[in-house]
Design a protein around this motif. Structure first.
Motif, PDB file in Angstrom:
ATOM      1  N   GLY A   1       0.824  -1.208   0.000  1.00  0.00           N
ATOM      2  CA  GLY A   1       0.000   0.000   0.000  1.00  0.00           C
ATOM      3  C   GLY A   1       0.857   1.257   0.000  1.00  0.00           C
ATOM      4  N   ALA A   2       1.941   1.215   0.757  1.00  0.00           N
ATOM      5  CA  ALA A   2       2.860   2.359   0.775  1.00  0.00           C
ATOM      6  C   ALA A   2       3.560   2.511  -0.582  1.00  0.00           C
ATOM      7  CB  ALA A   2       3.892   2.163   1.891  1.00  0.00           C
ATOM      8  N   MET A   3       3.913   1.382  -1.209  1.00  0.00           N
ATOM      9  CA  MET A   3       4.560   1.433  -2.516  1.00  0.00           C
ATOM     10  C   MET A   3       3.611   1.990  -3.579  1.00  0.00           C
ATOM     11  SD  MET A   3       6.308  -1.649  -4.764  1.00  0.00           S
ATOM     12  CE  MET A   3       7.473  -2.083  -3.476  1.00  0.00           C
ATOM     13  N   PHE A   4       2.326   1.667  -3.449  1.00  0.00           N
ATOM     14  CA  PHE A   4       1.330   2.114  -4.434  1.00  0.00           C
ATOM     15  C   PHE A   4       0.782   3.505  -4.132  1.00  0.00           C
ATOM     16  CE2 PHE A   4      -0.189  -2.490  -5.542  1.00  0.00           C
ATOM     17  CZ  PHE A   4       1.031  -2.722  -6.165  1.00  0.00           C
ATOM     18  N   GLU A   5       1.202   4.111  -3.041  1.00  0.00           N
ATOM     19  CA  GLU A   5       0.635   5.396  -2.635  1.00  0.00           C
ATOM     20  C   GLU A   5       0.767   6.430  -3.762  1.00  0.00           C
ATOM     21  OE1 GLU A   5       0.848   8.562   1.096  1.00  0.00           O
ATOM     22  OE2 GLU A   5       2.296   6.906   0.956  1.00  0.00           O
ATOM     23  N   GLY A   6      -0.333   7.123  -3.991  1.00  0.00           N
ATOM     24  CA  GLY A   6      -0.359   8.130  -5.042  1.00  0.00           C
ATOM     25  C   GLY A   6      -0.701   7.591  -6.411  1.00  0.00           C
ATOM     26  N   ARG A   7      -0.855   6.272  -6.542  1.00  0.00           N
ATOM     27  CA  ARG A   7      -1.187   5.662  -7.830  1.00  0.00           C
ATOM     28  C   ARG A   7      -2.663   5.259  -7.854  1.00  0.00           C
ATOM     29  NH1 ARG A   7       3.604   4.108 -10.464  1.00  0.00           N
ATOM     30  NH2 ARG A   7       2.247   4.046 -12.308  1.00  0.00           N
ATOM     31  N   ARG A   8      -3.257   5.207  -9.022  1.00  0.00           N
ATOM     32  CA  ARG A   8      -4.614   4.699  -9.216  1.00  0.00           C
ATOM     33  C   ARG A   8      -4.475   3.258  -9.695  1.00  0.00           C
ATOM     34  NH1 ARG A   8      -9.197   8.071 -11.915  1.00  0.00           N
ATOM     35  NH2 ARG A   8     -10.264   6.379 -10.789  1.00  0.00           N
ATOM     36  N   VAL A   9      -4.763   2.328  -8.818  1.00  0.00           N
ATOM     37  CA  VAL A   9      -4.440   0.925  -9.050  1.00  0.00           C
ATOM     38  C   VAL A   9      -5.655   0.154  -9.557  1.00  0.00           C
ATOM     39  CG1 VAL A   9      -3.549  -1.188  -8.005  1.00  0.00           C
ATOM     40  CG2 VAL A   9      -2.716   1.038  -7.211  1.00  0.00           C
ATOM     41  N   TRP A  10      -5.452  -0.584 -10.628  1.00  0.00           N
ATOM     42  CA  TRP A  10      -6.456  -1.553 -11.070  1.00  0.00           C
ATOM     43  C   TRP A  10      -5.731  -2.850 -11.399  1.00  0.00           C
ATOM     44  CZ3 TRP A  10      -7.298  -3.255 -16.370  1.00  0.00           C
ATOM     45  CH2 TRP A  10      -6.437  -2.679 -17.312  1.00  0.00           C
TER      46      TRP A  10
ATOM     47  N   GLU B   1      -3.155   9.789 -20.358  1.00  0.00           N
ATOM     48  CA  GLU B   1      -4.042  10.807 -19.795  1.00  0.00           C
ATOM     49  C   GLU B   1      -3.631  11.185 -18.375  1.00  0.00           C
ATOM     50  OE1 GLU B   1      -7.884   9.040 -19.944  1.00  0.00           O
ATOM     51  OE2 GLU B   1      -7.935   8.875 -22.139  1.00  0.00           O
ATOM     52  N   ASP B   2      -3.198  10.172 -17.601  1.00  0.00           N
ATOM     53  CA  ASP B   2      -2.874  10.407 -16.195  1.00  0.00           C
ATOM     54  C   ASP B   2      -1.821   9.384 -15.763  1.00  0.00           C
ATOM     55  OD1 ASP B   2      -2.751  10.675 -13.456  1.00  0.00           O
ATOM     56  OD2 ASP B   2      -4.917  10.653 -13.131  1.00  0.00           O
ATOM     57  N   PRO B   3      -0.583   9.797 -15.569  1.00  0.00           N
ATOM     58  CA  PRO B   3       0.499   8.848 -15.248  1.00  0.00           C
ATOM     59  C   PRO B   3       0.359   8.175 -13.883  1.00  0.00           C
ATOM     60  CG  PRO B   3       1.277  11.121 -15.099  1.00  0.00           C
ATOM     61  CD  PRO B   3      -0.077  11.179 -15.707  1.00  0.00           C
ATOM     62  N   ARG B   4      -0.653   8.566 -13.112  1.00  0.00           N
ATOM     63  CA  ARG B   4      -0.854   7.908 -11.821  1.00  0.00           C
ATOM     64  C   ARG B   4      -1.409   6.488 -11.973  1.00  0.00           C
ATOM     65  NH1 ARG B   4      -4.868  11.261  -8.499  1.00  0.00           N
ATOM     66  NH2 ARG B   4      -5.843  11.351 -10.567  1.00  0.00           N
ATOM     67  N   TRP B   5      -1.999   6.161 -13.108  1.00  0.00           N
ATOM     68  CA  TRP B   5      -2.608   4.842 -13.286  1.00  0.00           C
ATOM     69  C   TRP B   5      -1.532   3.742 -13.218  1.00  0.00           C
ATOM     70  CZ3 TRP B   5      -7.501   3.501 -12.967  1.00  0.00           C
ATOM     71  CH2 TRP B   5      -8.494   4.441 -13.231  1.00  0.00           C
ATOM     72  N   LEU B   6      -1.872   2.671 -12.513  1.00  0.00           N
ATOM     73  CA  LEU B   6      -0.968   1.523 -12.404  1.00  0.00           C
ATOM     74  C   LEU B   6      -1.770   0.243 -12.609  1.00  0.00           C
ATOM     75  CD1 LEU B   6       1.813   0.256 -11.654  1.00  0.00           C
ATOM     76  CD2 LEU B   6       0.979   0.166  -9.285  1.00  0.00           C
ATOM     77  N   LEU B   7      -1.339  -0.567 -13.550  1.00  0.00           N
ATOM     78  CA  LEU B   7      -1.964  -1.864 -13.796  1.00  0.00           C
ATOM     79  C   LEU B   7      -1.175  -2.957 -13.080  1.00  0.00           C
ATOM     80  CD1 LEU B   7      -3.682  -4.048 -15.238  1.00  0.00           C
ATOM     81  CD2 LEU B   7      -2.171  -3.782 -17.224  1.00  0.00           C
ATOM     82  N   VAL B   8      -1.853  -3.676 -12.185  1.00  0.00           N
ATOM     83  CA  VAL B   8      -1.264  -4.870 -11.573  1.00  0.00           C
ATOM     84  C   VAL B   8      -1.717  -6.056 -12.416  1.00  0.00           C
ATOM     85  CG1 VAL B   8      -1.119  -6.329  -9.525  1.00  0.00           C
ATOM     86  CG2 VAL B   8      -1.282  -3.841  -9.283  1.00  0.00           C
TER      87      VAL B   8
END
Length: 428
Positions: free
Chosen positions: A248-257, A280-287
């Motif tokens: 959760g700390a590693m993903f902080e600030g990211r929009r995770v899907w 569009e938004d570099p916060r997106w993170l795909l797991v």
């Protein structure tokens, strides 16, 4: 006949056979064939072991050699061929465990990945073993050691000799959560006599839907009832609390899907959508969680690999190439694209994501879970998408409310206590 888990069914319909049915011609021929193949089985398994297809520490369980002692008291044996089928049985095990606190549970499966996934998710007093190959010597060795008081099979998997030899020993047989699609029926027609022989040995057959019930009767089942899927009542997937805090700390600030239990067709859609999202938004993170973590995957986007301990700096994809951690990723994600829904796999279980409040998205190919996805869609807890453009739009939608509606639906799932009581009542 449609059965509701909320009411008991007349126990007369579950009457245990006083005497095992003699094997028919098809089963006798099958027995001769499998007996001839027994000497070749160790060599076959060693070849699979060399290719990484078998468990190095436990492959001999498939020869009927027990990997654990039998616990004292009543033992209930449940079988699911792979990860999804085994995980779906956990709610039934938990309900039976509450009703029979002294009972123990033997859970068998065939796929190597299943053992690694279920290890941290089985209810108390449960043991996992690999199902022995369906040959007389191996099945006899298995039954001699475990001596189960009840045998429960699920989904589509029935092994004829296992069913016959359990029946011969007076072990009651149940086919739970049974599912036979039209395509599966057509594949089995040429060995219908073998299925008829097996299905007639089951004291109780519960199908997931009316089509499966019709197909099971076409294969020779004398009586089939339709009952709700037990998948929605399974306990939530487990997750390591400390690891959840760390990730959760590693993903902080990211929009995770998360793209869960994926196959190549699912990954093509997911990665195309992620490319548009990060533009569009570099916060997106795909797991990205492949169904087979050992399959080589190299996304075109910048990615970090869990097995390598990579950091996330500047990465668009986090490749979760490990077994048994979906409970962790669902807890950390806003939405889940359920894999298998863009290919002939025809979908995977959506309830595991919904139970944790994760919005469910899926492709158009869901024949294996049609009723499950339909229930979630009716509750506005799941959405079908057909391409990357629709996936991007869905991920930019009201994910939080969708996830909460799914979680609420899971909490209202039919209780399994009545089913558990009926199953336990079959034991002598």
């Amino acid at each position: 006949m449609i059965r509701n888990f909320g009411r008991a069914v007349c126990k007369k319909s579950f009457k245990t056979l006083d005497k095992a049915r003699p094997p028919g011609k098809a089963l006798r021929a099958y027995t001769v064939l499998t007996r001839m193949l027994v000497p070749l089985a160790p060599t076959h398994l060693r070849k699979r072991l060399a290719r990484g297809r078998e468990d190095p520490a436990r492959w001999q369980e498939k020869l009927g050699q027990a990997g654990a002692p039998r616990p004292d008291g009543r033992l209930i044996w449940l079988h699911g061929v792979g990860v999804g089928e085994v995980m779906a049985l956990r709610g039934v095990i938990a309900a039976m465990g509450r009703a029979e606190p002294q009972a123990h549970f033997l859970v068998t499966s065939s796929a190597r990945s299943s053992a690694e996934v279920v290890a941290g998710n089985l209810p108390p007093r449960s043991i996992h073993q690999y199902l022995p190959l369906d040959a007389p010597a191996f099945v006899a060795r298995f039954l001699d050691h475990w001596q189960p008081d009840l045998s429960i099979w699920s989904d589509q998997d029935i092994w004829p000799l296992c069913a016959y030899m359990a029946d011969k020993r007076g072990i009651p047989l149940v086919f739970l959560n049974a599912r036979i699609t039209d395509a599966s029926l057509n594949k089995r027609r040429f060995i219908k006599a073998l299925y008829t022989d097996s299905l007639k040995r089951f004291q109780l057959v519960l199908a997931q839907d009316s089509r499966s019930a019709d197909n099971l009767m076409a294969l020779g089942a004398p009586r089939v009832e339709v009952a709700p899927s037990v998948k929605s009542a399974a306990p939530m997937l487990a997750a390591d609390g400390a690891e959840q805090v760390r990730m959760g700390a590693m993903f902080e600030g990211r929009r995770v899907w998360v793209a869960a239990s994926t196959h190549p067709e699912d990954e093509a859609v997911a990665l195309a959508a992620q490319a548009r999202l990060i533009a569009e938004d570099p916060r997106w993170l795909l797991v990205l969680v492949p169904r087979d973590p050992k399959r080589a995957i190299a996304p075109d986007l910048p990615f970090a690999k869990r097995s390598s301990g990579d950091t996330l700096a500047g990465q668009a994809v986090y490749l979760a190439d490990t077994f048994g951690e979906l409970g962790l990723w669902y807890r950390l994600a806003e939405a889940a694209l359920i894999g298998g829904s863009f290919s002939a796999v025809e979908g995977h279980n959506p309830w595991e994501a919904s139970a944790l409040g994760t919005a469910v998205l899926h492709g158009p190919r869901i024949d294996n879970f049609t009723n499950d996805f339909k229930s979630l869609q009716m509750a506005q807890a799941a959405k079908e998408i057909t391409d990357a453009t629709q996936l991007v739009a869905a991920l930019n939608g009201e994910l939080r409310q969708m996830g909460l509606r799914g979680q609420s639906l899971v909490r209202r799932a039919a209780p399994l206590e009545s089913l558990a009581a009926d199953l336990l009542g079959l034991m002598k």
